[in-house]
Design a protein around this motif. Structure first.
Motif: not given
Length: 344
Positions: A160-188
């Protein structure tokens, strides 16, 4: 006598049995690994239900594997008996254009250990030595079991590229969605909204750092998300990959934005509003598995404490109860289910 080991065989979600087969022997360039923990992936559930587009039944699962090296075959250096390892299960050819450009996750001849080959849901297995990563000494086996599942979201977020300052929607809060949440937060990412049908999973996403969560079936989902994100999402990660979630993704994403498809879609066609994709210059991009850099990033994230194992791992079963483990994946409240193989 030839030693026999236990190997899980899946014929269907209701027919998960244990075979007793001859113990494997490490060949040239291979490691013989004794399994300690193996995850049951969403792909395993799809396969057992007969609706995974790339896994045929019957199959012998186990691609999210943690183990201990039992023996090293001829020509192997850098690993020896007793070393704790994590499996990177993508088996690639190394010669196709994708492999030559470092994109071996989309190798033209790609096979996945435990999906198109016999896997690690067994007492012992063999694997090429270049397909394993050492486990840091301070990392527990349960933490290590989350490295492979986290590497997929890490790869998707990197695409997805540089996420700093960007807004994100994650569809699905299964294991992959929850781990995308962690990775996206870490990416800023500046603000993140997560959708799911189940209140329990939405509550878990909030505990794990989502700015807001929304019911996936909310009639005005896009408008509600815009209130949270103060506009459309710059990036949408679709971890569901069905017709309804893709339609929601197109409504949620901003003009010129990006939709990353992380979930495994059903076989066949999925309708999509190409008129809106064209008119709004929306990019739709797939994300498959990971490469070694994603694995290393996942290891670093887990070592940093960003992943709460207790939030992700919701059940464990011994190998002899693998059938119960597969059945438990049908419970929508479960997140990650692990199968343990205690040492003798």
């Amino acid at each position: 006598m030839t030693e026999l080991i236990r190997q899980v065989l899946v014929r269907s979600i209701d027919d998960v049995t244990i075979e007793h087969v001859p113990a494997p022997v490490a060949g040239d360039g291979e490691l013989l690994v004794r399994t300690t923990v193996v995850g049951v992936c969403g792909s395993d559930t799809h396969a057992a239900l007969g609706d995974h587009p790339f896994i045929d039944l019957p199959y012998r699962p186990g691609h999210e594997v943690v183990g201990v090296v039992a023996a090293a075959g001829p020509g192997v250096t850098g690993f020896g008996p007793g070393d704790r390892v994590i499996i990177e299960p993508n088996l690639y050819c190394g010669v196709c254009p994708q492999c030559r450009h470092g994109q071996y996750n989309i190798c033209q001849e790609l096979r996945v250990f435990g999906c198109q080959t016999s896997g690690g849901m067994a007492d012992l297995f063999t694997i090429p030595a270049d397909r394993v990563h050492p486990i840091p000494e301070q990392m527990s086996d349960l933490e290590a079991a989350l490295v492979e599942p986290l590497a997929t979201p890490v790869h998707a977020v990197r695409k997805a590229g540089d996420l700093h300052g960007r807004t994100v929607a994650i569809l699905g809060a299964g294991p992959i969605g929850l781990l995308v949440l962690i990775a996206a937060k870490q990416a800023g990412a500046a603000r993140i909204v997560v959708t799911d049908l189940l209140p329990g999973k939405r509550e878990r996403a909030l505990r794990m750092g989502a700015d807001a969560t929304l019911p996936a079936d909310a009639p005005e989902l896009a408008a509600l998300a815009q209130d949270v994100l103060i506009g459309h999402a710059d990036v949408v990660f679709d971890c569901v990959a069905r017709e309804q979630s893709m339609a929601q993704a197109i409504d949620l994403v901003t003009k010129g934005g990006l939709i990353v498809v992380v979930g495994v879609g059903a076989a066949g066609t999925t309708p999509i509003r190409l008129d809106l994709v064209q008119d709004r210059e929306i990019r739709v991009e797939g994300s498959l598995m990971y490469v070694a850099d994603d694995f290393r990033t996942a290891i670093s994230l887990i070592r940093s404490g960003m992943v709460d194992v207790e939030e992700i791992v919701t059940a464990t079963y011994p190998l002899e109860d693998a059938g119960k483990a597969f059945a438990a994946t049908l419970d929508p409240e479960q997140v990650k289910i692990l199968v343990t193989v205690p040492s003798e």
